[in-house]
Scaffold this motif. Structure first.
Motif, PDB file in Angstrom:
ATOM      1  N   GLN A 287       0.819  -1.208   0.000  1.00 11.22           N
ATOM      2  CA  GLN A 287       0.000   0.000   0.000  1.00 11.22           C
ATOM      3  C   GLN A 287       0.854   1.260   0.000  1.00 11.22           C
ATOM      4  O   GLN A 287       0.449   2.297  -0.539  1.00 11.22           O
ATOM      5  N   ILE A 288       2.041   1.173   0.597  1.00  8.93           N
ATOM      6  CA  ILE A 288       2.952   2.327   0.555  1.00  8.93           C
ATOM      7  C   ILE A 288       3.588   2.428  -0.823  1.00  8.93           C
ATOM      8  O   ILE A 288       3.779   3.525  -1.367  1.00  8.93           O
ATOM      9  N   GLN A 289       3.904   1.278  -1.439  1.00  2.00           N
ATOM     10  CA  GLN A 289       4.456   1.318  -2.788  1.00  2.00           C
ATOM     11  C   GLN A 289       3.486   1.948  -3.779  1.00  2.00           C
ATOM     12  O   GLN A 289       3.903   2.634  -4.714  1.00  2.00           O
ATOM     13  N   SER A 290       2.180   1.707  -3.574  1.00  2.00           N
ATOM     14  CA  SER A 290       1.185   2.239  -4.514  1.00  2.00           C
ATOM     15  C   SER A 290       0.775   3.670  -4.205  1.00  2.00           C
ATOM     16  O   SER A 290      -0.009   4.251  -4.946  1.00  2.00           O
TER      17      SER A 290
ATOM     18  N   PRO B 180       1.172   7.839  -3.989  1.00  6.20           N
ATOM     19  CA  PRO B 180       1.749   8.726  -5.015  1.00  6.20           C
ATOM     20  C   PRO B 180       3.247   8.897  -4.862  1.00  6.20           C
ATOM     21  O   PRO B 180       3.988   8.802  -5.846  1.00  6.20           O
ATOM     22  N   VAL B 181       3.730   9.141  -3.642  1.00  4.53           N
ATOM     23  CA  VAL B 181       5.170   9.354  -3.459  1.00  4.53           C
ATOM     24  C   VAL B 181       5.916   8.038  -3.598  1.00  4.53           C
ATOM     25  O   VAL B 181       7.032   7.998  -4.150  1.00  4.53           O
ATOM     26  N   GLY B 182       5.341   6.929  -3.110  1.00  2.00           N
ATOM     27  CA  GLY B 182       5.992   5.643  -3.262  1.00  2.00           C
ATOM     28  C   GLY B 182       6.214   5.288  -4.716  1.00  2.00           C
ATOM     29  O   GLY B 182       7.290   4.826  -5.123  1.00  2.00           O
ATOM     30  N   LYS B 183       5.188   5.487  -5.552  1.00  2.00           N
ATOM     31  CA  LYS B 183       5.330   5.224  -6.981  1.00  2.00           C
ATOM     32  C   LYS B 183       6.351   6.160  -7.612  1.00  2.00           C
ATOM     33  O   LYS B 183       7.127   5.762  -8.489  1.00  2.00           O
TER      34      LYS B 183
END
Length: 1426
Positions: free
Chosen positions: A12-15, A17-20
């Motif tokens: 969920q962190i990868q997805s 905005p900043v993670g992506k």
């Protein structure tokens, strides 16, 4: 760690905005390089930072490369995201680079760096070095954005032990700081305005509070408003007042001048942007010659943002920037009156967002509410001063007028008194007039004297002499003057002043004491209609107390302290008369004060009042110069003579009431014509009034309450003549009651109001002209009778004309209203939707009832266009609707059905009216169609249920019939076979007897031949006996199942436990299947378990246990009989001390401990190697008539010998539950069926078995060993080598039998004994294959084509009906030669099934049990016809 593995544990962190952004960013273009090359410390801190829900960023390396998390991207309103990701610190934070670099150096030196609410100025737009097109708000373009942060820098140690980067944990506190600063301004304003008293102080407080917040108010201007009306107004409105400049009101032409107060900040008055005076009007909002949009803000009644027209010349405040835009906020007072306007300069370092606007709105509301309170307080002060001045003026006026009135009163009373003394010279009318004049002048004189006395007392100019007076006797004598009048009025009067010889004295002024007694008793008499009046005098050690109490109307709680004030009168107090000036009790209070005493009022509304006067004893409290210690008996003289002379004494009370009653009696006798009510308490109108010549009837009533009762309860009068001042209900109150009466006819009665007041300011009754519909005329006192008659005559004439016109109008209106009401009511009550179009534009619907909108779902807004209605119809109905509408426009009636978008079904019917409009109705058919559909569905469901019940009944009957007929048929055939075998054995016996008797050599071969025939016949007999035994057992099972079901349904089935050997019962049960398993090549595998021996005995119901076992083994036998695979049935037994599985909802019964110790559970696991049960059928295995088929039954099963009734497994479940156990299916599809069941039992003592040594027909296929393997050669597969052919003359017979192998063998043996050649197939498909092969090989002689066919109707793969139909088709097509005779053999005896068989081409149908002789005879007959 690769790029994809970073934060792989948190997708969920990868997805986010900043993670992506971090995962997709080209880090190779930065000094950090690709993520795969990052040091582990950097990856770790980045993962921690991204997982942090708070704002956090990272500066890495010597260039301070910026990396931030998802919360940080919204910092500074998102102006740094996403273009500053991966940028060096000198670019990302170029605005604060000087201080930022210093902070970083301190961190590298090991110092802690952090700030709380740190003020930072950031660019509101991205850096110019970035080639990004970031949109901005042109209205709020700010170079440096005021921002506040609480932050701390934490060093991050790299792999080499040095500081590799800095972690910044920050939180933006801009909103908090701004909110606190702005709320401080509001709080300071509230503190400064808490003690102000004038509007001038208000504006000063506004300026002082705003000046302290120089950032949010870099400059401001305050204006106060004054509305002025131009001279071209009419005289009624030509006055100046402070009014609201409200655009909702219409002004013909008015000018409003707004002058700025001297308080301003940031700009000097006189500056072009700060005009000292601004003029505008409400007719236009043009800002001609105005630097700011003052008119638009004031008359638009809203805040307006405006650009600064003259930004030069302002004082440096706040941030020192060039002044920017401003907000103009109008301030309104009471009644939405415009009282001023404030102009606030905006903060040049903050955008004007919702919070900024909300702060201005809050401040505006506080300004308005504070100004209203200040203005109200200021007006109250002004009103108080005006009232004081008016009070002084009234006092002076009454003093002057009283003196001037005494002279004419003296001249009036003297001649009247002389004329009354010569009473014999006056006629009755003249004497009555003189008496009236004398009484009226006496009242006026008393009023003048009271005014003079009150004025003197207030001015401290009374000449007072306080003498010692025996107060008890004096007070009693004064009170006795009122006894006669009070008792005649029906009131109980009590006087308690002590003994008459009481010598105690009190210093009082006797004349003043008389006034006190007179005023208190007069007031009690006036407001007491019934009950009591009590006067008491009590002496105490230091004072004397006088109490005058009554049971009158009482005084409201909020007016008890006001009744002692001058000119105050209690509103709506019900008294005997309305006379009075309101100074009697005030004068009493002043006189008591002159005596050094005090007066107190006790009252309860509706229960009465008490006035308590306390006078000090002695004389030390009195002025020494006014005290005389000499008693003056001559001055002790009651006022009885004076009161009697002017007619104002208490005796006049009774006379006035008698006079009023006689007048009412005389006025009531004029009949019921057009009536008029005349109330005049001063006696102006009556029977002798000249108005009697104008009005036919004059009704006189004593007060306003009686007038209101008469108007509501009697005939409505044509004219009302009333005085303003009346007891009970004043004239103005009477008008208000009439105006709010529910009867509309009362609202139009004209009124003539008699009043002594003049001028609009002194006439509060004028306000009722706006709420009363009738005409009101004011007749000022004094007036002449001629003027009154003229007014009455004019009004009555006008009333008559108006009534006639109103009657005609009302009649016409009533007719129209009735017609319209009837039409509207009819449409409202109609169950259909009704609409009507316009007369000229018939595409416009101008009327529709409530049902129309609820049906169509259209908004309740008329008129409606036809296109809007079309849009509410489903698309497939719109062309038809347009076609019908075009037809109705031509004048033809039309109707059509359609469906609306909301799913409602409707029928539209429309006709053209003579007026040109179109009238239509919409009938909602949704419920009707839904009801019809539901009825149809219900009928279909009932039909389906009935058909299903009938099908189940027929299926059960067919199954039972088939299952009964099959064994019966086999028994009969076996009987026939036994009969034939016995006959043949008798013949053989005879032949053997003859042969042995003759003993010839030639016949030596005959015995051998006969012995062979005997062996064959005995084999037939053995098979026949086995068939009879098997069929009888099968019938027994069916009968037992049906009997048990019947007993279960009737709750008559019982369990009878007995002691038995478990192995004995099991072996006896298996013995029932010996013939069947031997015939079907089935192997039994029995595993009794180590706990069960031949001597094991249990206590249970052996019959019910045997029934469960028989049903389960029978099911397995049926499944394996037609199975082409391995055929084996396994039975495992065990004795358990606990249940093998739990029973849902079962409660263990507590038994005797001895019984509990011997309780066991007998468990059976029965499985087979057959096709198993489909998954979808497993849920209904244990239900009645389940109709469960084996997996792939049509593909792998062969004909079954004995089918079931569908009751076996149902009975197994019920019988197991009755014995405290349960059963469940544990098999898998394609792997055979397996059942596990157990029953509750008690373990008995072991004993030797009583099994007979002669076990019936032991079989090699029954073994007690656990792992016995069945011989594969025993499979009952019928191949082409197994077909046998025997010849009889030219006739050949094929037997296609899907019955049991027993019936199949019996029938084959019977037809072969009859001399036929028989070939046996297992289903219809094999029969067709044989016929086709026999026809092709007929010439070679390898296969013999049959002459006729015996066929069962019920067979697997291809049943008898389908096989017969294909045979007849092949015969017609020439595939098969000629026509075969086909006879049906079936256990289904219903006529419908027989007709179906004959219809497909069968020649005859034989019902089981059948007679083989009948079939042979029919074959012979048919063969002879060939």
């Amino acid at each position: 760690m690769t790029c994809s593995s970073l934060l792989s544990y948190a997708p969920q962190i990868q997805s986010s905005p900043v993670g992506k952004l971090i995962l997709e960013f080209d880090w190779s273009s930065t000094p950090l390089g690709p993520i795969e090359q990052w040091p582990q410390s950097l990856k770790t801190v980045v993962s921690i930072m991204l997982a942090n829900p708070s704002q956090s960023c990272l500066f890495w390396g010597p260039d301070h490369i910026l990396i931030y998390n998802n919360a940080w991207r919204r910092i500074i309103s998102g102006s740094k995201h996403p273009h500053f990701m991966g940028k060096p610190g000198r670019i990302a934070f170029h605005e604060i680079w000087d201080t930022f670099s210093v902070h970083c150096q301190n961190v590298y030196r090991g110092k802690h760096v952090g700030r709380v609410d740190d003020l930072l100025f950031f660019d509101s737009q991205p850096s110019g070095e970035l080639p990004l097109n970031v949109p901005s708000n042109q209205d709020d373009t700010i170079d440096k954005l005021e921002s506040y942060f609480t932050w701390s820098y934490l060093p991050i140690q790299a792999e080499d032990g040095k500081v590799g980067g800095i972690l910044n944990n920050c939180m933006e506190t801009t909103e908090k700081v701004l909110s606190e600063r702005r709320m401080s301004t509001v709080r300071i304003f509230a503190e400064l305005t808490a003690s102000i008293r004038t509007t001038v102080e208000f504006w000063q407080a506004v300026a002082d509070s705003l000046a302290l917040n120089e950032h949010d108010f870099p400059y401001f201007l305050c204006y106060s408003a004054t509305n002025t009306v131009h001279s071209d107004f009419n005289s009624d409105s030509a006055e100046t007042s402070n009014v609201s400049c409200d655009t909702r009101s219409e002004y013909s032409s008015s000018g409003s001048s707004i002058a700025s107060v001297h308080n301003s900040c940031g700009v000097q008055p006189g500056h072009p942007a700060a005009p000292s005076q601004v003029e505008f009007n409400s007719m236009t909002t043009l800002e001609s010659n105005q630097s700011w949009p003052f008119s638009k803000a004031c008359f638009g009644r809203t805040s307006i943002r405006a650009k600064n027209p003259h930004p030069m010349g302002f004082q440096a405040r706040g941030w020192g920037d060039e002044p920017g835009d401003a907000i103009l906020i109008p301030i309104h007072g009471t009644d939405d009156m415009l009282v001023g306007l404030v102009l606030f300069g905006l903060n040049t370092r903050r955008p004007y967002d919702a919070d900024y606007a909300s702060f201005h709105q809050t401040l505006s509301r506080n300004l308005s509410s504070c100004y209203v309170a200040t203005q109200a307080f200021e007006r109250e002060l002004q009103r108080t001063e005006e009232l004081q001045a008016l009070d002084r003026a009234k006092t002076v006026f009454f003093q002057n007028v009283s003196h001037e009135l005494r002279t004419p009163l003296t001249l009036i009373r003297g001649p009247c008194e002389d004329a009354l003394k010569d009473g014999d010279k006056l006629d009755k009318t003249s004497r009555a007039r003189f008496k009236l004049i004398f009484r009226a002048s006496g009242r006026l004189l008393r009023l003048v004297n009271s005014l003079m006395l009150f004025s003197s007392a207030e001015a401290k100019r009374l000449q007072v002499v306080y003498r010692p007076v025996r107060l008890g006797p004096v007070t009693a004598d004064l009170a006795s003057l009122f006894r006669s009048a009070i008792e005649k009025a029906g009131i109980t009067y009590t006087v308690d002043c002590g003994r008459s010889d009481d010598e105690r004295e009190v210093f009082v002024d006797l004349s003043m004491w008389e006034k006190i007694i007179f005023n208190l008793l007069s007031n009690a008499i006036k407001y007491t209609a019934e009950g009591f009046i009590k006067l008491s005098l009590r002496f105490h050690s230091s004072e004397v107390e006088l109490r005058v109490g009554d049971s009158g109307c009482g005084i409201p709680e909020d007016q008890k302290e006001l009744v002692l004030q001058r000119f105050h009168r209690v509103e709506y107090a019900e008294g005997r008369s309305h006379e009075g000036t309101g100074i009697g009790l005030a004068l009493t209070s002043e006189l008591v004060k002159l005596h050094g005493g005090r007066i107190k009022v006790e009252s309860s509304l509706g229960k009465g009042s008490s006035f308590i006067i306390s006078l000090p004893r002695g004389y030390s409290h009195l002025p020494a110069k006014d005290v005389s210690h000499i008693s003056d008996p001559a001055s002790y003289k009651t006022a009885s003579a004076a009161l009697a002379e002017d007619g104002g004494g208490p005796g006049n009370l009774h006379r006035d009431r008698e006079r009023n009653d006689s007048e009412l009696d005389r006025a009531a006798g004029y009949g019921s014509y057009a009536e008029a009510i005349v109330e005049e308490a001063n006696g102006w109108l009556g029977e002798d009034s000249e108005t009697a010549t104008v009005a036919q009837v004059i009704i006189a009533v004593p007060d306003g309450r009686a007038a209101l009762d008469y108007i509501r309860n009697q005939v409505r009068p044509d004219l009302i003549v009333t005085d303003v001042m009346m007891p009970g209900l004043t004239g103005t109150d009477l008008i208000q009651q009439l105006a709010t009466d529910p009867d509309p006819d009362i609202h139009n009665i004209p009124i003539i109001l008699l009043t002594a007041r003049s001028g609009s300011e002194s006439n509060p009754e004028l306000k009722y002209e706006s709420i009363y519909q009738g005409q009101i005329d004011y007749l000022l006192k004094p007036f002449s009778s001629d003027e009154l008659v003229r007014r009455v005559r004019t009004r009555i004439y006008t009333v008559r004309q108006k009534l006639e016109l109103e009657r005609q109008v009302q009649q016409r209106t009533a007719e129209l209203n009735y017609a319209q009401h009837r039409y509207r009511r009819m449409t409202e009550l109609a169950p259909v939707a009704i609409f009507e179009t316009d007369d000229t534009d018939r595409n416009l619907i101008t009327f529709a009832n409530e049902r129309y909108f609820s049906l169509t779902g259209l908004p309740k807004s008329l008129p409606l266009r036809f296109d809007e209605i079309i849009e509410s119809i489903e698309a497939q109905y719109r062309p038809a609707a347009k076609q019908v509408w075009s037809e109705i426009l031509t004048g033809k009636p039309a109707q059509f059905e359609f469906q609306l978008l909301n799913g409602r079904q409707a029928l539209a019917e429309m006709i053209s009216l003579s007026s040109g409009s179109i009238l239509g109705t919409l009938t909602d058919q949704t419920d009707q169609r839904l009801f019809a559909s539901q009825q149809l569905d219900a009928e279909r469901q009932k039909t389906d249920e009935a058909v299903n019940r009938r099908r189940l009944q027929e299926a059960f009957i067919d199954i039972v019939s088939h299952e009964l007929r099959n064994p019966i048929s086999a028994i009969l055939q076996s009987a026939d076979l036994l009969s034939g075998s016995i006959s043949r054995l008798n013949s053989i016996y005879h032949e053997l007897f003859v042969s042995f008797t003759n003993k010839t050599e030639a016949d030596s071969a005959t015995p051998q031949k006969l012995f062979e025939e005997i062996r064959s016949e005995l084999e037939d007999v053995s098979h026949a006996v086995a068939s009879v035994e098997l069929c009888a057992r099968h019938q027994t099972i069916i009968a037992s199942d049906i009997l048990v079901v019947s007993r279960l349904d009737s709750n008559l089935l019982s369990i009878n436990p007995t002691t038995f050997h478990l192995m004995h019962v099991l072996q006896n049960t298996l013995a029932m299947f010996l013939v069947q398993v031997e015939t079907q090549s089935i192997t039994f595998k029995l595993d009794p378990g180590p706990s069960i021996t031949t001597e094991t005995r249990i206590i249970a119901d052996s019959t019910r246990l045997c029934q469960i076992l028989v049903n389960l083994i029978s099911n397995s036998c049926r499944a394996l009989e037609s199975w082409d695979g391995q055929r084996q049935i396994s039975i495992q037994m065990s004795l358990l001390h606990s249940r093998p599985f739990e029973i849902p909802g079962h409660i263990l019964q507590v038994t005797d401990p001895a019984v509990e110790a011997s309780r066991i559970w007998v468990s059976f696991h029965i499985s087979d190697t057959g096709p198993g049960v489909p998954v979808e059928d497993q849920a209904r295995l244990f239900t009645r008539f389940n109709g469960v088929q084996a997996v792939n039954a049509n593909a792998t099963r062969r004909p079954s010998s004995l089918e079931g009734t569908g009751l076996g497994l149902y009975l197994c479940r019920k019988l197991a539950e009755l014995q405290g156990g349960a059963i469940k299916f544990i098999g898998a599809p394609g792997q055979g069926a397996a059942f596990l069941f157990f029953i509750e039992a008690r373990l008995a003592e072991n004993a030797p078995t009583m099994v007979s040594p002669h076990f019936p027909r032991p079989s090699r296929r029954i073994s007690s060993k656990r792992y016995l393997v069945t011989d594969p050669s025993s499979k009952a597969n019928i191949s082409s080598q197994d077909h046998e052919f025997m010849k009889k003359r030219p006739e050949e017979l094929e037997k296609n039998n899907s019955e049991s192998a027993i019936n199949q063998k019996l029938l084959r043996r019977q037809v072969e004994k009859a001399g036929f050649t028989a070939h046996v197939t297992n289903n219809g498909l094999e029969a067709l294959q044989y016929l086709e092969a026999a026809h092709q090989d007929n010439n070679s002689g390898s296969e013999v084509y049959p002459s006729l066919i015996l066929m069962d109707l019920e067979m697997p793969i291809l049943d008898g009906l389908e096989a017969t139909a294909r045979i007849r088709t092949w015969e017609m097509e020439g595939i098969l030669p000629g026509k075969l005779f086909i006879y049906a053999i079936t256990g289904n005896a219903r006529q419908g099934q027989i007709d179906t068989a004959l219809a497909v081409g069968m020649d005859d149908v034989y019902i089981k049990p059948y007679s083989i002789a009948d079939i042979i005879r029919r074959i012979d007959l048919d063969c002879q016809s060939l």
